[in-house]
Write an enzyme that holds these catalytic residues in place. Structure first.
Site, PDB file in Angstrom:
ATOM      1  N   GLY A  59       0.847  -1.186   0.000  1.00 24.57           N
ATOM      2  CA  GLY A  59       0.000   0.000   0.000  1.00 24.57           C
ATOM      3  C   GLY A  59       0.881   1.233   0.000  1.00 24.57           C
ATOM      4  O   GLY A  59       2.005   1.214   0.517  1.00 24.57           O
ATOM      5  N   GLN A  64       3.118   9.942   1.100  1.00 19.43           N
ATOM      6  CA  GLN A  64       4.380   9.231   1.308  1.00 19.43           C
ATOM      7  C   GLN A  64       5.395   9.507   0.199  1.00 19.43           C
ATOM      8  O   GLN A  64       6.580   9.236   0.370  1.00 19.43           O
ATOM      9  CB  GLN A  64       4.141   7.726   1.402  1.00 19.43           C
ATOM     10  CG  GLN A  64       3.390   7.318   2.649  1.00 19.43           C
ATOM     11  CD  GLN A  64       3.176   5.818   2.657  1.00 19.43           C
ATOM     12  OE1 GLN A  64       2.163   5.335   2.171  1.00 19.43           O
ATOM     13  NE2 GLN A  64       4.136   5.087   3.194  1.00 19.43           N
ATOM     14  N   CYS A 107       5.535   0.009   7.522  1.00 25.44           N
ATOM     15  CA  CYS A 107       5.239   1.150   6.644  1.00 25.44           C
ATOM     16  C   CYS A 107       6.478   1.490   5.828  1.00 25.44           C
ATOM     17  O   CYS A 107       7.583   1.506   6.371  1.00 25.44           O
ATOM     18  CB  CYS A 107       4.824   2.345   7.511  1.00 25.44           C
ATOM     19  SG  CYS A 107       4.394   3.826   6.577  1.00 25.44           S
ATOM     20  N   LEU A 108       6.276   1.770   4.555  1.00 23.15           N
ATOM     21  CA  LEU A 108       7.409   2.146   3.701  1.00 23.15           C
ATOM     22  C   LEU A 108       8.063   3.434   4.187  1.00 23.15           C
ATOM     23  O   LEU A 108       9.231   3.682   3.896  1.00 23.15           O
ATOM     24  CB  LEU A 108       6.949   2.307   2.245  1.00 23.15           C
ATOM     25  CG  LEU A 108       6.446   1.030   1.568  1.00 23.15           C
ATOM     26  CD1 LEU A 108       5.997   1.319   0.146  1.00 23.15           C
ATOM     27  CD2 LEU A 108       7.503  -0.059   1.588  1.00 23.15           C
ATOM     28  N   HIS A 149      -4.764   1.825   7.026  1.00 24.83           N
ATOM     29  CA  HIS A 149      -3.409   2.340   7.227  1.00 24.83           C
ATOM     30  C   HIS A 149      -3.136   3.483   6.230  1.00 24.83           C
ATOM     31  O   HIS A 149      -2.640   4.543   6.612  1.00 24.83           O
ATOM     32  CB  HIS A 149      -2.417   1.181   7.025  1.00 24.83           C
ATOM     33  CG  HIS A 149      -0.974   1.568   7.086  1.00 24.83           C
ATOM     34  ND1 HIS A 149      -0.149   1.168   8.117  1.00 24.83           N
ATOM     35  CD2 HIS A 149      -0.200   2.295   6.247  1.00 24.83           C
ATOM     36  CE1 HIS A 149       1.076   1.641   7.892  1.00 24.83           C
ATOM     37  NE2 HIS A 149       1.061   2.319   6.752  1.00 24.83           N
ATOM     38  N   GLU A 150      -3.497   3.251   4.967  1.00 30.28           N
ATOM     39  CA  GLU A 150      -3.227   4.268   3.937  1.00 30.28           C
ATOM     40  C   GLU A 150      -4.138   5.486   4.084  1.00 30.28           C
ATOM     41  O   GLU A 150      -3.697   6.619   3.866  1.00 30.28           O
ATOM     42  CB  GLU A 150      -3.344   3.662   2.538  1.00 30.28           C
ATOM     43  CG  GLU A 150      -2.378   2.517   2.252  1.00 30.28           C
ATOM     44  CD  GLU A 150      -0.914   2.813   2.552  1.00 30.28           C
ATOM     45  OE1 GLU A 150      -0.504   3.989   2.498  1.00 30.28           O
ATOM     46  OE2 GLU A 150      -0.178   1.862   2.857  1.00 30.28           O
ATOM     47  N   HIS A 153      -2.739   7.897   6.421  1.00 23.56           N
ATOM     48  CA  HIS A 153      -1.718   8.778   5.823  1.00 23.56           C
ATOM     49  C   HIS A 153      -2.353  10.033   5.225  1.00 23.56           C
ATOM     50  O   HIS A 153      -1.752  11.105   5.254  1.00 23.56           O
ATOM     51  CB  HIS A 153      -0.942   8.050   4.713  1.00 23.56           C
ATOM     52  CG  HIS A 153       0.189   7.219   5.208  1.00 23.56           C
ATOM     53  ND1 HIS A 153       1.271   7.730   5.880  1.00 23.56           N
ATOM     54  CD2 HIS A 153       0.411   5.883   5.119  1.00 23.56           C
ATOM     55  CE1 HIS A 153       2.117   6.766   6.172  1.00 23.56           C
ATOM     56  NE2 HIS A 153       1.614   5.617   5.721  1.00 23.56           N
TER      57      HIS A 153
END
Length: 188
Positions: A59, A64, A107-108, A149-150, A153
């Protein structure tokens, strides 16, 4: 209905977009609604997918990669080339299940850190696809987790803000060179 943006699920030597990391201000801003879904938005979605695949992510939200827009891409089937990813533009969660579950998240934007987070097990989300069509999706298990989660963001919230074990979180962040000052604890 899943995305019609076709991107090969492979790592690129040089992904088209740069990831931003915990501590970067861009990750703490409210993303702006997308008012016009056009070729620029579709190009952004494609580049986000390429960047996500290059980082072994499932994701990715536009903030991000430093873009303050309400767009996210999700693909929980990295090993299946025939399963297309989801592109969610202006997503809104319309229903949450009462049932909660705790799963380890990563998370990235916080590489190497994996912590337990409690979230609703099932959600319903409304959004527009990459062609501007309104869509509704009921998601459970990993897909529900990734979408929540996304969407966080897009509101300037990161998964580390939801971690309840502060001692373990501090140890993990220190181990990976992140500051606990960058965490904004939330309680819901």
């Amino acid at each position: 209905m899943t995305a019609q943006i076709l991107v090969e699920k492979k790592k690129l030597a040089k992904p088209p977009l740069d990831l931003h990391y915990l501590g970067d201000r861009v990750l703490r801003q409210d993303a702006k609604r997308v008012t016009k879904i056009d070729n620029d938005i579709r190009k952004l979605a494609k580049e986000m997918l390429q960047t996500m695949y290059s980082s072994d992510g499932i994701g990715l939200a536009a903030p991000q990669v430093g873009i303050n827009k309400q767009i996210l891409v999700v693909d929980c089937e990295l090993d299946d080339a025939t399963t297309p990813p989801f592109v969610l533009i202006n997503p809104t969660i319309t229903k949450f299940s009462q049932e909660q579950c705790m799963i380890q998240e990563g998370c990235l934007s916080v590489p190497g850190v994996f912590m337990d987070v409690v979230r609703p097990a099932v959600i319903e989300v409304s959004y527009k696809d990459e062609n501007g069509r309104p869509r509704r999706l009921q998601a459970k298990d990993l897909l529900a987790r990734v979408i929540q989660h996304e969407i966080d963001h897009l509101k300037g919230v990161m998964f580390v803000d939801r971690v309840e074990n502060h001692i373990a979180l501090t140890q993990e962040l220190d181990k990976h060179g992140f500051s606990t000052q960058s965490v904004k604890q939330i309680s819901e």
